[in-house]
Design a protein around this motif. Structure first.
Motif, PDB file in Angstrom:
ATOM      1  N   ASP A  12       3.288  -0.536   0.405  1.00  0.00           N
ATOM      2  CA  ASP A  12       2.001  -0.416   1.091  1.00  0.00           C
ATOM      3  C   ASP A  12       1.919  -1.509   2.152  1.00  0.00           C
ATOM      4  O   ASP A  12       1.633  -2.669   1.842  1.00  0.00           O
ATOM      5  CB  ASP A  12       0.838  -0.524   0.100  1.00  0.00           C
ATOM      6  CG  ASP A  12      -0.504  -0.247   0.781  1.00  0.00           C
ATOM      7  OD1 ASP A  12      -0.523  -0.111   2.031  1.00  0.00           O
ATOM      8  OD2 ASP A  12      -1.527  -0.160   0.080  1.00  0.00           O
ATOM      9  N   GLY A  34      -7.068  -2.271  -3.488  1.00  0.00           N
ATOM     10  CA  GLY A  34      -8.508  -2.123  -3.329  1.00  0.00           C
ATOM     11  C   GLY A  34      -8.973  -0.946  -4.170  1.00  0.00           C
ATOM     12  O   GLY A  34      -9.333  -1.082  -5.345  1.00  0.00           O
ATOM     13  N   GLY A  35      -8.906   0.251  -3.552  1.00  0.00           N
ATOM     14  CA  GLY A  35      -9.355   1.472  -4.226  1.00  0.00           C
ATOM     15  C   GLY A  35      -8.601   1.766  -5.514  1.00  0.00           C
ATOM     16  O   GLY A  35      -9.185   2.219  -6.500  1.00  0.00           O
ATOM     17  N   ASN A  91      -0.120  -1.326   4.637  1.00  0.00           N
ATOM     18  CA  ASN A  91      -1.438  -1.136   5.252  1.00  0.00           C
ATOM     19  C   ASN A  91      -2.144  -2.493   5.243  1.00  0.00           C
ATOM     20  O   ASN A  91      -2.976  -2.778   4.392  1.00  0.00           O
ATOM     21  CB  ASN A  91      -2.209  -0.102   4.426  1.00  0.00           C
ATOM     22  CG  ASN A  91      -3.484   0.332   5.110  1.00  0.00           C
ATOM     23  OD1 ASN A  91      -3.622   0.222   6.333  1.00  0.00           O
ATOM     24  ND2 ASN A  91      -4.441   0.800   4.329  1.00  0.00           N
ATOM     25  N   SER A 117      -1.138  -0.127  -4.792  1.00  0.00           N
ATOM     26  CA  SER A 117      -2.398  -0.034  -4.042  1.00  0.00           C
ATOM     27  C   SER A 117      -2.593   1.315  -3.358  1.00  0.00           C
ATOM     28  O   SER A 117      -3.679   1.608  -2.857  1.00  0.00           O
ATOM     29  CB  SER A 117      -2.472  -1.163  -3.011  1.00  0.00           C
ATOM     30  OG  SER A 117      -1.287  -1.217  -2.264  1.00  0.00           O
ATOM     31  N   ARG A 128       0.129  -8.468   1.477  1.00  0.00           N
ATOM     32  CA  ARG A 128       0.852  -7.281   0.986  1.00  0.00           C
ATOM     33  C   ARG A 128       2.327  -7.315   1.372  1.00  0.00           C
ATOM     34  O   ARG A 128       3.177  -6.812   0.628  1.00  0.00           O
ATOM     35  CB  ARG A 128       0.196  -6.007   1.522  1.00  0.00           C
ATOM     36  CG  ARG A 128      -1.039  -5.634   0.730  1.00  0.00           C
ATOM     37  CD  ARG A 128      -1.611  -4.309   1.150  1.00  0.00           C
ATOM     38  NE  ARG A 128      -2.708  -3.952   0.270  1.00  0.00           N
ATOM     39  CZ  ARG A 128      -3.548  -2.952   0.503  1.00  0.00           C
ATOM     40  NH1 ARG A 128      -3.435  -2.214   1.594  1.00  0.00           N
ATOM     41  NH2 ARG A 128      -4.516  -2.684  -0.344  1.00  0.00           N
ATOM     42  N   HIS A 162       2.253   4.098   4.623  1.00  0.00           N
ATOM     43  CA  HIS A 162       1.213   4.549   5.548  1.00  0.00           C
ATOM     44  C   HIS A 162       0.633   3.312   6.227  1.00  0.00           C
ATOM     45  O   HIS A 162       0.857   2.174   5.768  1.00  0.00           O
ATOM     46  CB  HIS A 162       0.116   5.316   4.800  1.00  0.00           C
ATOM     47  CG  HIS A 162      -0.769   4.443   3.963  1.00  0.00           C
ATOM     48  ND1 HIS A 162      -0.375   3.942   2.741  1.00  0.00           N
ATOM     49  CD2 HIS A 162      -2.016   3.954   4.175  1.00  0.00           C
ATOM     50  CE1 HIS A 162      -1.345   3.216   2.230  1.00  0.00           C
ATOM     51  NE2 HIS A 162      -2.363   3.194   3.085  1.00  0.00           N
ATOM     52  N   HIS A 188      -3.489   5.667  -6.060  1.00  0.00           N
ATOM     53  CA  HIS A 188      -4.629   6.576  -6.323  1.00  0.00           C
ATOM     54  C   HIS A 188      -4.619   7.750  -5.348  1.00  0.00           C
ATOM     55  O   HIS A 188      -5.489   8.610  -5.405  1.00  0.00           O
ATOM     56  CB  HIS A 188      -5.953   5.813  -6.244  1.00  0.00           C
ATOM     57  CG  HIS A 188      -6.215   5.101  -4.943  1.00  0.00           C
ATOM     58  ND1 HIS A 188      -5.244   4.395  -4.269  1.00  0.00           N
ATOM     59  CD2 HIS A 188      -7.329   4.994  -4.185  1.00  0.00           C
ATOM     60  CE1 HIS A 188      -5.759   3.878  -3.178  1.00  0.00           C
ATOM     61  NE2 HIS A 188      -7.025   4.231  -3.090  1.00  0.00           N
ATOM     62  N   ARG A 189      -3.652   7.783  -4.444  1.00  0.00           N
ATOM     63  CA  ARG A 189      -3.540   8.898  -3.484  1.00  0.00           C
ATOM     64  C   ARG A 189      -2.427   9.842  -3.919  1.00  0.00           C
ATOM     65  O   ARG A 189      -1.286   9.397  -4.149  1.00  0.00           O
ATOM     66  CB  ARG A 189      -3.209   8.359  -2.076  1.00  0.00           C
ATOM     67  CG  ARG A 189      -4.151   7.275  -1.571  1.00  0.00           C
ATOM     68  CD  ARG A 189      -5.520   7.818  -1.322  1.00  0.00           C
ATOM     69  NE  ARG A 189      -6.439   6.823  -0.789  1.00  0.00           N
ATOM     70  CZ  ARG A 189      -7.744   6.827  -1.046  1.00  0.00           C
ATOM     71  NH1 ARG A 189      -8.290   7.736  -1.827  1.00  0.00           N
ATOM     72  NH2 ARG A 189      -8.527   5.912  -0.514  1.00  0.00           N
ATOM     73  N   ARG A 206      -5.613   5.141   8.977  1.00  0.00           N
ATOM     74  CA  ARG A 206      -5.913   6.564   8.704  1.00  0.00           C
ATOM     75  C   ARG A 206      -5.818   7.421   9.963  1.00  0.00           C
ATOM     76  O   ARG A 206      -6.825   7.871  10.519  1.00  0.00           O
ATOM     77  CB  ARG A 206      -7.313   6.669   8.095  1.00  0.00           C
ATOM     78  CG  ARG A 206      -7.390   6.020   6.720  1.00  0.00           C
ATOM     79  CD  ARG A 206      -8.773   6.036   6.157  1.00  0.00           C
ATOM     80  NE  ARG A 206      -8.770   5.520   4.793  1.00  0.00           N
ATOM     81  CZ  ARG A 206      -9.853   5.245   4.105  1.00  0.00           C
ATOM     82  NH1 ARG A 206     -11.049   5.429   4.626  1.00  0.00           N
ATOM     83  NH2 ARG A 206      -9.770   4.788   2.882  1.00  0.00           N
ATOM     84  N   ARG A 227       1.549   8.727   7.563  1.00  0.00           N
ATOM     85  CA  ARG A 227       0.327   9.496   7.860  1.00  0.00           C
ATOM     86  C   ARG A 227       0.298  10.058   9.282  1.00  0.00           C
ATOM     87  O   ARG A 227      -0.666  10.717   9.660  1.00  0.00           O
ATOM     88  CB  ARG A 227      -0.927   8.649   7.586  1.00  0.00           C
ATOM     89  CG  ARG A 227      -1.166   8.452   6.111  1.00  0.00           C
ATOM     90  CD  ARG A 227      -2.516   7.827   5.817  1.00  0.00           C
ATOM     91  NE  ARG A 227      -2.632   7.541   4.396  1.00  0.00           N
ATOM     92  CZ  ARG A 227      -3.586   6.813   3.849  1.00  0.00           C
ATOM     93  NH1 ARG A 227      -4.520   6.264   4.622  1.00  0.00           N
ATOM     94  NH2 ARG A 227      -3.626   6.620   2.551  1.00  0.00           N
TER      95      ARG A 227
HETATM   96  C1  3PG Z   1      -5.665   0.433   0.627  1.00  0.00           C
HETATM   97  O1  3PG Z   1      -5.701  -0.329   1.610  1.00  0.00           O
HETATM   98  O2  3PG Z   1      -6.500   0.375  -0.313  1.00  0.00           O
HETATM   99  C2  3PG Z   1      -4.514   1.378   0.514  1.00  0.00           C
HETATM  100  O3  3PG Z   1      -3.544   1.096   1.461  1.00  0.00           O
HETATM  101  C3  3PG Z   1      -4.971   2.813   0.593  1.00  0.00           C
HETATM  102  O4  3PG Z   1      -5.490   3.095   1.859  1.00  0.00           O
HETATM  103  P1  3PG Z   1      -6.442   4.347   2.067  1.00  0.00           P
HETATM  104  O5  3PG Z   1      -7.760   3.993   1.425  1.00  0.00           O
HETATM  105  O6  3PG Z   1      -6.536   4.557   3.552  1.00  0.00           O
HETATM  106  O7  3PG Z   1      -5.803   5.512   1.355  1.00  0.00           O
END
Ligand code: 3PG
Length: 402
Positions: A19, A374-375, A21, A145, A34, A57, A148-149, A60, A116
């Motif tokens: 991850d 996070g999520g 991101n 992280s 990260r 990814h 959950h996707r 978004r 993505r």
């Molecule tokens: C995050 O930053 O929590 C993860 O990389 C997931 O990203 P997303 O909420 O865009 O799916």
């Protein structure tokens, strides 16, 4: 799932989902956490002779190529963190990616472009999953992280290849497991944040698992109002008052010590440096709002923490971005950090604003474990099964690495 202990990467093309991101400003990474946390897995695989093909990814872009959301600048940051070259391919499938993967030698590291950018990624498209899988001999997921996707690079691809969990995935799960599934008791949770509505499932799951649950942030105002207290113009969720009452009843029935603020820092304005007062929660005047927990609440929480062996922390206790409403969060976080450093408390923190709040309090590196998620961290606390984990699990249960 199988850990890297059971994989000999030598000569293999390792499709490694990470991850990346990460927060960026003006093309520069502003927080490397990260990146740093995934370095051990990449290094281990490369040093053992694997050909490491990184998938991630970023942001978004919704299935379109958005140049500002390219992973290319992150390849540079990653190479610096690894102290090894990282090459880059301008797509995650197709001729570019295939040629780059073909030309790799053992120990090489290649980062593919943002998954993505492909419209099939978020749809967990079978064609994209197969195309990604064709680049590797094995799949390793180190992106807790993003677990959950249910996306092609986090879930679909795993059906095509022998699959493993990376070192960061393993560490995240071990920490969460030790904090919630099999904790040293008493175990407590501090849950802050603005809205009960977004944390309802989390609160209900926590009640079933912890011995003490402390509620902070604007969410606490709704609980205070549900107890019949006047909360002035504090932020509350009127449609959650009954829910808050039910949660308080459930806590009693489950013998969970539910802690609400006993005093609060109030202000008439929601701005930094606004004049403040400290009042008991029974004396919030009209026209004033609660923006932080007060010193008596801090003392109460400090004494509760001293009686715990394990603590899960999610969310700030006040508006920590707006001093002086950071003082409550700072003081309680520092108390948790001190107990942790003294070996008396195991603290696991994560989710949303939590990392910034702990960094702001100067204790980010003094907790036992801080999740990169996070999520996904929230969904774990909610008790949900994460599709990214199911995809690499050797059993269908949400379990520790085996
Ligand atoms: C995050 O930053 O929590 C993860 O990389 C997931 O990203 P997303 O909420 O865009 O799916």
């Amino acid at each position: 799932f199988s850990t890297l202990d059971t994989l000999d990467p030598k000569g293999k093309r390792i499709l490694l989902r990470v991850d990346l991101n990460v927060p960026m400003k003006d093309g520069k990474v502003t927080d490397e956490t990260r990146i740093e946390r995934v370095v051990p897995t990449i290094r281990e695989l490369a040093e053992k002779g694997g050909r490491v093909i990184l998938l991630s990814h970023f942001d978004r872009p919704k299935g379109k190529v958005v140049p500002d959301m390219s992973l290319q600048p992150i390849a540079t940051a990653l190479a610096t963190a690894l102290g090894r070259p990282v090459s880059f391919a301008h797509d995650c499938i197709g001729p570019d990616a295939e040629a780059a993967a073909r030309s790799m030698q053992d120990g090489d590291i290649l980062l593919l472009e943002n998954t993505r950018f492909q419209p099939g990624e978020e749809k967990n498209d079978a064609g994209l999953s197969a195309a990604l899988a064709s680049l590797g001999d094995v799949y390793v997921n180190d992106a807790f992280s993003a677990a959950h996707r249910a996306h092609a690079s986090t879930a679909g691809v795993a059906a095509h290849l022998p699959s493993y969990g990376g070192r960061l995935m393993q560490a995240e799960l071990e920490a969460l497991y030790a904090a919630l599934e099999n904790p040293e008791r008493p175990v407590g949770a501090i849950v802050g944040g603005a809205k009960i509505s977004t944390k309802l499932q989390l609160l209900e799951n926590m009640l079933a698992k912890v011995d003490m649950l402390a509620i902070g942030g604007a969410m606490a105002n709704t609980f205070l109002a549900a107890k019949g207290l006047q909360v002035g113009k504090s932020l509350i969720e009127k449609d959650m008052l009954d829910t808050a009452r039910t949660i308080m009843e459930q806590a009693k029935a489950k013998n969970c010590d539910l802690i609400l603020p006993v005093d609060v820092v109030i202000s008439e304005d929601f701005i930094a440096g606004a004049p403040t007062q400290v009042v008991p929660v029974t004396a919030i005047p009209d026209g004033w709002m609660a923006l932080d927990v007060g010193p008596e609440t801090v003392k109460l929480l400090q004494s509760k923490l001293a009686g715990l062996k394990t603590l899960v922390w999610n969310g700030p206790l006040g508006v920590f971005e707006l001093p002086p409403f950071d003082e409550g969060t700072n003081a309680v976080a520092q108390a948790a950090a001190q107990l942790t450093q003294e070996g008396k408390l195991k603290t696991v923190a994560g989710g949303g604003d939590t990392v910034s709040a702990l960094r702001h309090a100067g204790v980010l590196h003094k907790m036992s474990y801080v999740s990169t998620a996070g999520g996904a961290f929230l969904e774990w606390l909610e008790g949900k099964v994460l599709p990214g984990l199911t995809a690499i699990s050797t059993t269908l249960e949400k379990t520790l690495p085996i």
